[in-house]
Motif scaffolding. Structure first.
Motif, PDB file in Angstrom:
ATOM      1  N   ALA A  53       0.839  -1.199   0.000  1.00  0.00           N
ATOM      2  CA  ALA A  53       0.000   0.000   0.000  1.00  0.00           C
ATOM      3  C   ALA A  53       0.876   1.252   0.000  1.00  0.00           C
ATOM      4  O   ALA A  53       1.766   1.393   0.824  1.00  0.00           O
ATOM      5  CB  ALA A  53      -0.905   0.000   1.223  1.00  0.00           C
ATOM      6  N   ALA A  54       0.634   2.131  -0.954  1.00  0.00           N
ATOM      7  CA  ALA A  54       1.351   3.405  -1.017  1.00  0.00           C
ATOM      8  C   ALA A  54       0.527   4.448  -0.269  1.00  0.00           C
ATOM      9  O   ALA A  54      -0.697   4.400  -0.271  1.00  0.00           O
ATOM     10  CB  ALA A  54       1.539   3.819  -2.462  1.00  0.00           C
ATOM     11  N   PHE A  55       1.213   5.388   0.384  1.00  0.00           N
ATOM     12  CA  PHE A  55       0.487   6.426   1.111  1.00  0.00           C
ATOM     13  C   PHE A  55       1.146   7.769   0.875  1.00  0.00           C
ATOM     14  O   PHE A  55       2.298   7.849   0.474  1.00  0.00           O
ATOM     15  CB  PHE A  55       0.421   6.107   2.605  1.00  0.00           C
ATOM     16  N   LYS A  56       0.358   8.830   1.118  1.00  0.00           N
ATOM     17  CA  LYS A  56       0.908  10.180   1.001  1.00  0.00           C
ATOM     18  C   LYS A  56       0.244  11.079   2.033  1.00  0.00           C
ATOM     19  O   LYS A  56      -0.892  10.849   2.453  1.00  0.00           O
ATOM     20  CB  LYS A  56       0.708  10.750  -0.402  1.00  0.00           C
ATOM     21  N   LEU A  57       0.972  12.098   2.423  1.00  0.00           N
ATOM     22  CA  LEU A  57       0.446  13.104   3.337  1.00  0.00           C
ATOM     23  C   LEU A  57      -0.420  14.058   2.526  1.00  0.00           C
ATOM     24  O   LEU A  57       0.057  14.696   1.595  1.00  0.00           O
ATOM     25  CB  LEU A  57       1.593  13.869   4.011  1.00  0.00           C
ATOM     26  N   ASP A  58      -1.695  14.136   2.883  1.00  0.00           N
ATOM     27  CA  ASP A  58      -2.610  15.042   2.183  1.00  0.00           C
ATOM     28  C   ASP A  58      -2.584  16.430   2.796  1.00  0.00           C
ATOM     29  O   ASP A  58      -2.519  17.425   2.094  1.00  0.00           O
ATOM     30  CB  ASP A  58      -4.037  14.503   2.205  1.00  0.00           C
ATOM     31  N   TYR A  78       5.743  -0.291   8.119  1.00  0.00           N
ATOM     32  CA  TYR A  78       6.563   0.909   8.037  1.00  0.00           C
ATOM     33  C   TYR A  78       5.742   2.196   8.036  1.00  0.00           C
ATOM     34  O   TYR A  78       6.277   3.275   8.258  1.00  0.00           O
ATOM     35  CB  TYR A  78       7.493   0.872   6.827  1.00  0.00           C
ATOM     36  N   PHE A  79       4.438   2.098   7.788  1.00  0.00           N
ATOM     37  CA  PHE A  79       3.615   3.307   7.763  1.00  0.00           C
ATOM     38  C   PHE A  79       3.616   4.016   9.118  1.00  0.00           C
ATOM     39  O   PHE A  79       3.723   5.246   9.182  1.00  0.00           O
ATOM     40  CB  PHE A  79       2.167   2.988   7.364  1.00  0.00           C
ATOM     41  N   TYR A  80       3.489   3.278  10.195  1.00  0.00           N
ATOM     42  CA  TYR A  80       3.323   3.883  11.521  1.00  0.00           C
ATOM     43  C   TYR A  80       4.516   4.755  11.925  1.00  0.00           C
ATOM     44  O   TYR A  80       4.328   5.938  12.241  1.00  0.00           O
ATOM     45  CB  TYR A  80       3.003   2.810  12.564  1.00  0.00           C
ATOM     46  N   PRO A  81       5.744   4.236  11.902  1.00  0.00           N
ATOM     47  CA  PRO A  81       6.862   5.130  12.257  1.00  0.00           C
ATOM     48  C   PRO A  81       7.102   6.210  11.208  1.00  0.00           C
ATOM     49  O   PRO A  81       7.477   7.333  11.536  1.00  0.00           O
ATOM     50  CB  PRO A  81       8.060   4.190  12.381  1.00  0.00           C
TER      51      PRO A  81
END
Length: 136
Positions: A4-9, A85-88
């Motif tokens: 899953a890829a994530f980004k700061l909105d 790895y998302f959490y840290p």
């Protein structure tokens, strides 16, 4: 399965308090309180990150800021699909904004600025995971 890829909105500060009555060159300590909400329908994670700076000499809270950051994931995922790895990394992404904000508000108050050190936030991973709730 693809990671899953994530980004700061976006991020915003919801609270800030400052105690002007601290001795010069006082020893300060920093503590954190992270929690999160995962919105399943929008595949969005909302991080609530509170940072408190206390004075050890006077046993008072010098600075407290609350920051809310919103992260989005690419596609319909569940809480189980969020990589470890998302959490840290979410904390590490938001912390420089918190650090700059604390320095700015203390500097603008015409006091010795409180400059938070760079910190490895890996130790907050489990706390953030435990304090994450899911909204369907």
């Amino acid at each position: 399965m693809e990671k899953a890829a994530f980004k700061l909105d976006n991020y915003r500060f919801t609270k800030a308090s400052l105690d002007f009555n601290i001795p010069n060159n006082a020893e300060l300590n920093i503590s954190f309180s992270p929690k999160g909400v995962f919105h399943t329908k929008e595949a969005r994670y909302e991080l609530d990150f509170d940072v408190m700076v206390g004075c050890t000499e006077t046993n008072t809270e010098v600075v407290k800021v609350s920051c809310v950051a919103s992260f989005s994931f690419g596609g319909g995922i569940t809480i189980a699909d969020i990589p470890e790895y998302f959490y840290p990394n979410s904390l590490a992404i938001v912390f420089p904004y918190v650090r700059a904000f604390v320095s700015t508000i203390t500097l603008q108050a015409n006091m010795q600025p409180v400059v938070l050190p760079t910190i490895n936030l890996m130790g907050l991973t489990e706390e953030l995971k435990e304090k994450t709730t899911v909204i369907e």
